[in-house]
Design an enzyme around this catalytic site. Structure first.
Site, PDB file in Angstrom:
ATOM      1  N   ASP A  87     -15.963  21.400   3.195  1.00 39.34           N
ATOM      2  CA  ASP A  87     -17.304  20.652   4.278  1.00 39.34           C
ATOM      3  C   ASP A  87     -18.286  21.526   3.766  1.00 39.34           C
ATOM      4  O   ASP A  87     -19.606  21.962   4.754  1.00 39.34           O
ATOM      5  CB  ASP A  87     -16.964  20.778   5.074  1.00 39.34           C
ATOM      6  N   SER A  88     -18.163  22.860   3.084  1.00 35.72           N
ATOM      7  CA  SER A  88     -19.002  23.229   2.609  1.00 35.72           C
ATOM      8  C   SER A  88     -20.305  23.042   1.956  1.00 35.72           C
ATOM      9  O   SER A  88     -21.316  23.407   1.590  1.00 35.72           O
ATOM     10  CB  SER A  88     -18.457  24.742   1.824  1.00 35.72           C
ATOM     11  N   ASP A 100     -11.608  18.794   2.686  1.00 33.97           N
ATOM     12  CA  ASP A 100     -11.521  19.410   4.557  1.00 33.97           C
ATOM     13  C   ASP A 100     -11.690  18.563   5.131  1.00 33.97           C
ATOM     14  O   ASP A 100     -11.927  17.597   4.969  1.00 33.97           O
ATOM     15  CB  ASP A 100     -13.040  20.722   4.373  1.00 33.97           C
ATOM     16  N   LYS A 109      -7.288  20.128   4.759  1.00 32.02           N
ATOM     17  CA  LYS A 109      -7.498  21.285   4.983  1.00 32.02           C
ATOM     18  C   LYS A 109      -7.713  21.229   6.208  1.00 32.02           C
ATOM     19  O   LYS A 109      -8.734  20.524   6.723  1.00 32.02           O
ATOM     20  CB  LYS A 109      -8.079  22.086   4.572  1.00 32.02           C
ATOM     21  N   GLU A 156      -9.525  23.125  10.390  1.00 24.93           N
ATOM     22  CA  GLU A 156     -10.009  25.233  10.821  1.00 24.93           C
ATOM     23  C   GLU A 156      -8.660  25.156  11.981  1.00 24.93           C
ATOM     24  O   GLU A 156      -9.043  24.193  13.083  1.00 24.93           O
ATOM     25  CB  GLU A 156     -11.187  25.339  11.129  1.00 24.93           C
ATOM     26  N   GLU A 187     -10.247  33.565   6.076  1.00 24.71           N
ATOM     27  CA  GLU A 187     -11.827  34.110   5.222  1.00 24.71           C
ATOM     28  C   GLU A 187     -12.707  34.592   5.995  1.00 24.71           C
ATOM     29  O   GLU A 187     -12.499  35.155   6.651  1.00 24.71           O
ATOM     30  CB  GLU A 187     -12.608  32.235   5.659  1.00 24.71           C
TER      31      GLU A 187
HETATM   32  O1  KIV Z   1     -15.434  24.216   2.788  1.00 23.72           O
HETATM   33  C1  KIV Z   1     -15.341  25.056   2.082  1.00 23.72           C
HETATM   34  O2  KIV Z   1     -15.939  25.490   1.181  1.00 23.72           O
HETATM   35  C2  KIV Z   1     -14.356  26.177   2.667  1.00 23.72           C
HETATM   36  C3  KIV Z   1     -14.047  27.438   1.349  1.00 23.72           C
HETATM   37  C4  KIV Z   1     -15.105  28.178   1.697  1.00 23.72           C
HETATM   38  C5  KIV Z   1     -12.860  27.471   1.496  1.00 23.72           C
HETATM   39  O3  KIV Z   1     -13.826  26.168   3.374  1.00 23.72           O
END
Ligand code: KIV
Length: 262
Positions: free
Chosen positions: A42-43, A81, A110, A112, A179
């Site tokens: 989600d970056s 994500d 993934k 968090e 992280e």
């Molecule tokens: O969103 C993302 O790219 C991430 C990585 C930084 C691990 O969660």
């Protein structure tokens, strides 16, 4: 690559290499480079959409980018994500949204958070969806954390992170992103777990590493965290190419005869 390879790599002390990608073009390049695990992070909210954080990323955004990546990198394990508010409100929503990402082509999702979301992870894993955890500096909690700061420096914070890591392992996560945590803590967590730890700003002792593609390629320079290593300078190359193109069009040098039809 499958999640079983993550376990095998951990047993054999082989490093797991993960990188983010958000579209078909870069997913193909990552695959061609021999990297076998792609995170549709989600970056993308920051590096693709230009937002200050990841909080505005939606399920629709993640579904779209997951489809692009999964459609192009068929030899890679694609992990997607779960965006902010797609799993926090209820276990039912978490399971449904994890399923939507799998239908878009992801092979794992993934989330968090630590012990507080262990029930969500258990429920998602119980219907056959592999889950990767994410602890330490969790960008979806940027406001609660008071900014993008290293986590686990204080002793009580460090032991909470270790407990969270164990809770994620117990709830069935197949791997865990760490992280922005101190090297020593990342090492301790890595040794305490039987699942692979994937570090980003967590030092060299993790079982694998992940970086944001646009950071490592030198495309994104709005802010560069200390943990990023820039392996190329594509923004500088792009700037140079574009100013040459502009100059040549303005001076009538492009297109030349060889770029024209007769
Ligand atoms: O969103 C993302 O790219 C991430 C990585 C930084 C691990 O969660």
């Amino acid at each position: 690559m499958t999640i079983l390879d993550f376990h095998q790599y951990k047993r054999e002390k082989k490093k797991v290499v993960v990188v983010t990608a958000y579209d078909a073009l870069f997913a193909r390049i990552v695959q061609e480079a021999g990297i076998r695990a792609i995170l549709v992070g989600d970056s993308l909210g920051v590096v693709v959409q230009g937002k200050p954080n990841t909080l505005t990323v939606t399920m629709e955004d993640m579904l779209y980018h997951t489809k692009l990546v999964a459609g192009a990198a068929e030899r890679c394990l694609v992990i997607s994500d779960m965006p902010f508010m797609s799993y926090q409100a209820s276990t039912e929503e978490a399971v449904r949204n994890a399923g939507r990402l799998m239908q878009a082509g992801a092979a794992a999702v993934k989330l968090e958070g630590g012990a507080a979301i262990a029930d969500r992870i258990k429920a998602i894993v119980s219907i056959g969806i592999p889950v990767m955890g994410h602890l330490g500096m969790t960008p979806q909690s940027v406001h609660a954390l008071g900014g993008y700061k290293v986590q686990g420096k204080a002793e009580d914070q460090a032991s909470r992170l270790l407990e969270d890591a164990k809770a994620l392992e117990a709830s069935g996560a197949f791997a865990l992103v760490l992280e922005a945590v101190p090297i020593g803590l990342a090492k301790k967590i890595t040794h305490a777990l039987s699942i692979a730890t994937i570090g980003i700003g967590a030092g060299p002792h993790c079982d694998g590493q992940v970086l944001v593609l646009y950071d490592l390629l030198g495309l994104f320079d709005t802010f560069i965290p200390r943990f990023v290593k820039t392996y190329a300078h594509l923004k500088a190359d792009a700037l140079q190419a574009l100013s040459r193109y502009k100059e040549e069009v303005e001076q009538g040098k492009f297109p030349s005869d060889s770029e024209s039809y007769h």
